[in-house]
Write an enzyme that holds these catalytic residues in place. Structure first.
Site, PDB file in Angstrom:
ATOM      1  N   TYR A  24      14.690  -4.490  -9.860  1.00  0.00           N
ATOM      2  CA  TYR A  24      14.230  -4.036  -7.801  1.00  0.00           C
ATOM      3  C   TYR A  24      14.538  -5.300  -7.291  1.00  0.00           C
ATOM      4  O   TYR A  24      15.205  -5.090  -5.820  1.00  0.00           O
ATOM      5  CB  TYR A  24      13.255  -3.164  -7.978  1.00  0.00           C
ATOM      6  CG  TYR A  24      12.446  -3.292  -6.713  1.00  0.00           C
ATOM      7  CD1 TYR A  24      12.049  -2.044  -5.671  1.00  0.00           C
ATOM      8  CD2 TYR A  24      11.153  -4.333  -6.379  1.00  0.00           C
ATOM      9  CE1 TYR A  24      11.215  -2.076  -5.066  1.00  0.00           C
ATOM     10  CE2 TYR A  24      10.259  -4.001  -5.096  1.00  0.00           C
ATOM     11  CZ  TYR A  24      10.603  -3.213  -4.568  1.00  0.00           C
ATOM     12  OH  TYR A  24      10.255  -2.991  -3.378  1.00  0.00           O
ATOM     13  N   SER A  35      11.357  -6.856   0.509  1.00  0.00           N
ATOM     14  CA  SER A  35      10.273  -7.279   0.033  1.00  0.00           C
ATOM     15  C   SER A  35      10.021  -8.408  -0.207  1.00  0.00           C
ATOM     16  O   SER A  35      10.502  -9.236   0.064  1.00  0.00           O
ATOM     17  CB  SER A  35      10.285  -6.157  -1.365  1.00  0.00           C
ATOM     18  OG  SER A  35       9.334  -6.180  -2.201  1.00  0.00           O
ATOM     19  N   LYS A  50      16.455  -5.751  -3.549  1.00  0.00           N
ATOM     20  CA  LYS A  50      15.685  -5.676  -2.512  1.00  0.00           C
ATOM     21  C   LYS A  50      15.798  -7.003  -1.813  1.00  0.00           C
ATOM     22  O   LYS A  50      16.377  -7.513  -0.546  1.00  0.00           O
ATOM     23  CB  LYS A  50      13.974  -6.501  -2.692  1.00  0.00           C
ATOM     24  CG  LYS A  50      13.644  -5.101  -3.268  1.00  0.00           C
ATOM     25  CD  LYS A  50      13.906  -3.987  -1.366  1.00  0.00           C
ATOM     26  CE  LYS A  50      13.594  -2.599  -1.587  1.00  0.00           C
ATOM     27  NZ  LYS A  50      12.797  -1.717  -0.755  1.00  0.00           N
TER      28      LYS A  50
HETATM   29  N1  NAD Z   1       4.790  -0.399  -1.477  1.00  0.00           N
HETATM   30  C1  NAD Z   1       4.660  -1.760  -1.665  1.00  0.00           C
HETATM   31  O1  NAD Z   1       4.124  -2.460  -1.959  1.00  0.00           O
HETATM   32  C2  NAD Z   1       6.143  -2.492  -1.216  1.00  0.00           C
HETATM   33  C3  NAD Z   1       6.323  -3.136  -0.858  1.00  0.00           C
HETATM   34  C4  NAD Z   1       7.523  -3.662  -0.400  1.00  0.00           C
HETATM   35  C5  NAD Z   1       8.516  -2.885   0.144  1.00  0.00           C
HETATM   36  N2  NAD Z   1       8.291  -2.020  -0.426  1.00  0.00           N
HETATM   37  C6  NAD Z   1       9.540  -0.727  -0.120  1.00  0.00           C
HETATM   38  O2  NAD Z   1       9.084   0.217   0.990  1.00  0.00           O
HETATM   39  C7  NAD Z   1       9.995   1.608   0.739  1.00  0.00           C
HETATM   40  C8  NAD Z   1       8.806   2.945   0.456  1.00  0.00           C
HETATM   41  O3  NAD Z   1       8.501   2.398  -0.377  1.00  0.00           O
HETATM   42  P1  NAD Z   1       6.341   3.448  -1.551  1.00  0.00           P
HETATM   43  O4  NAD Z   1       5.714   2.189  -1.778  1.00  0.00           O
HETATM   44  O5  NAD Z   1       6.449   3.837  -0.043  1.00  0.00           O
HETATM   45  O6  NAD Z   1       6.836   4.123  -1.472  1.00  0.00           O
HETATM   46  P2  NAD Z   1       6.805   5.997  -2.795  1.00  0.00           P
HETATM   47  O7  NAD Z   1       6.908   5.822  -3.700  1.00  0.00           O
HETATM   48  O8  NAD Z   1       4.944   6.101  -1.951  1.00  0.00           O
HETATM   49  O9  NAD Z   1       7.273   6.841  -1.347  1.00  0.00           O
HETATM   50  C9  NAD Z   1       9.390   6.334  -1.399  1.00  0.00           C
HETATM   51  C10 NAD Z   1       9.428   7.642  -0.897  1.00  0.00           C
HETATM   52  O10 NAD Z   1      11.424   7.779  -0.805  1.00  0.00           O
HETATM   53  C11 NAD Z   1      11.587   9.110  -1.233  1.00  0.00           C
HETATM   54  N3  NAD Z   1      12.636   8.747  -2.649  1.00  0.00           N
HETATM   55  C12 NAD Z   1      12.926   7.669  -3.989  1.00  0.00           C
HETATM   56  N4  NAD Z   1      13.754   8.513  -3.778  1.00  0.00           N
HETATM   57  C13 NAD Z   1      14.754   8.865  -2.719  1.00  0.00           C
HETATM   58  C14 NAD Z   1      15.830   9.507  -2.908  1.00  0.00           C
HETATM   59  N5  NAD Z   1      17.267   9.126  -4.217  1.00  0.00           N
HETATM   60  N6  NAD Z   1      16.815  10.407  -1.953  1.00  0.00           N
HETATM   61  C15 NAD Z   1      15.883  10.539  -0.561  1.00  0.00           C
HETATM   62  N7  NAD Z   1      14.424   9.960  -0.550  1.00  0.00           N
HETATM   63  C16 NAD Z   1      13.937   9.869  -1.727  1.00  0.00           C
HETATM   64  C17 NAD Z   1      10.260   9.644  -1.968  1.00  0.00           C
HETATM   65  O11 NAD Z   1      10.472  10.704  -2.506  1.00  0.00           O
HETATM   66  C18 NAD Z   1       9.287   8.881  -1.349  1.00  0.00           C
HETATM   67  O12 NAD Z   1       8.613   9.531  -0.810  1.00  0.00           O
HETATM   68  C19 NAD Z   1      10.580   1.331  -0.735  1.00  0.00           C
HETATM   69  O13 NAD Z   1      11.786   1.029  -0.254  1.00  0.00           O
HETATM   70  C20 NAD Z   1       9.539   0.118  -1.410  1.00  0.00           C
HETATM   71  O14 NAD Z   1      10.705  -1.054  -2.246  1.00  0.00           O
HETATM   72  C21 NAD Z   1       7.068  -1.109  -0.494  1.00  0.00           C
END
Ligand code: NAD
Length: 263
Positions: free
Chosen positions: A169, A154, A173
């Protein structure tokens, strides 16, 4: 003169992921779901892992080119995850790509972060990624055909973000980026490439949750990036296709910021 048809174009052919078997954790929604959609549309077979009983309803309506299968398992459970990866390997025949995208966020001031906030975040975002990488890489070594692993860090894995209060978090990351770099060195001899991407503020349910918690966050996110807008998760499709395909055959141990000019 060479043809301009994508199928005949030697450069576009390098981006071909048809028939590749790709494991995606957190594949039910958000970025994981977007990666599943993108890669399946390009003909890859997807093994999606998540916590929900069933995959989201969206999956049924997707124009998948390859096969798709859903597996319910918690990525923090070492043995259960190992069994699931074993099953995927057996059912798909190989594991060519791995995207450990499952992640959680706890947005609370540092002094109010609870022990549970810290442990849960590190458990899913770091330990779960470590387990996923280890189980998938072991299969890639066994099958002797290499593979590509793309971790999800991230912008929070590069700098502290003023609008957010996400100490655990941020730590997770930064650590994921470090993990990917080290594993890249160890796995290179097996032709397994390991990279990470660092997205900026992508409009997923995770981000919507943060903005609902504090609506003023949206403007702060928008103002903090040069492009002055949030991103659609689909804007990560290009970098993921590059990293999952032979187009990136000489790229490993790198992190790719896709952040609209945040850093
Ligand atoms: N959305 C953003 O702006 C953003 C930015 C940078 C990084 N990220 C990273 O991208 C990844 C996805 O984020 P997102 O925004 O899609 O989040 P989200 O919450 O929309 O989706 C995350 C998914 O992970 C699943 N999950 C959580 N814990 C779990 C576990 N213990 N076992 C199996 N599945 C599990 C959830 O059920 C969900 O379906 C994450 O690692 C997040 O840190 C997101």
């Amino acid at each position: 003169m060479s043809s301009n048809e994508p199928a005949d174009n030697p450069i576009l052919k390098k981006f071909d992921v048809q028939g590749k078997n790709i494991v995606i954790t957190g594949g039910c929604r958000g970025l994981g779901f977007t990666f599943a959609h993108t890669l399946a549309q390009c003909g890859a077979n997807i093994a999606a892992i998540d916590l929900n009983e069933q995959p989201s309803a969206d999956f049924a309506s997707l124009p998948f080119g390859g096969n798709y299968k859903y597996y319910r398992v918690n990525v923090t459970d070492y043995e259960a995850l190992k069994k699931t990866i074993d099953k995927i390997y057996e059912e798909f025949g190989s594991i060519d790509g791995c995207i450990p995208a499952a992640g959680i966020i706890r947005d609370r001031p540092f002094l109010e972060h609870t022990e549970k906030d810290w442990r849960d975040t590190i458990d899913v975002n770091l330990t779960g990624v470590f387990f996923t990488l280890q189980h998938c890489a072991a299969k890639m070594v066994e099958q002797k055909t290499g593979g590509s692993i793309v971790c999800i860090s991230s912008t929070a894995g590069h700098k502290s973000l003023a609008p957010q209060t996400i100490a655990a978090y941020t730590a997770s990351k930064f650590a994921v980026r470090g993990l990917a770099k080290q594993v890249a060195h160890e796995m290179a001899k097996h032709n397994i490439r390991v990279n990470s991407i660092s997205p900026g503020t992508m409009l997923t349910d995770m981000l919507k949750g943060i903005m609902e918690q504090d609506p003023s966050r949206k403007q702060l996110f928008v103002d903090s990036c040069a492009m002055k807008r949030l991103a659609d998760p689909g804007e990560l499709a290009g970098i993921m296709l590059y990293l999952m395909s032979e187009a990136s055959s000489y790229t490993t141990g790198q992190d790719f910021l896709v952040d609209g000019g945040l850093v």
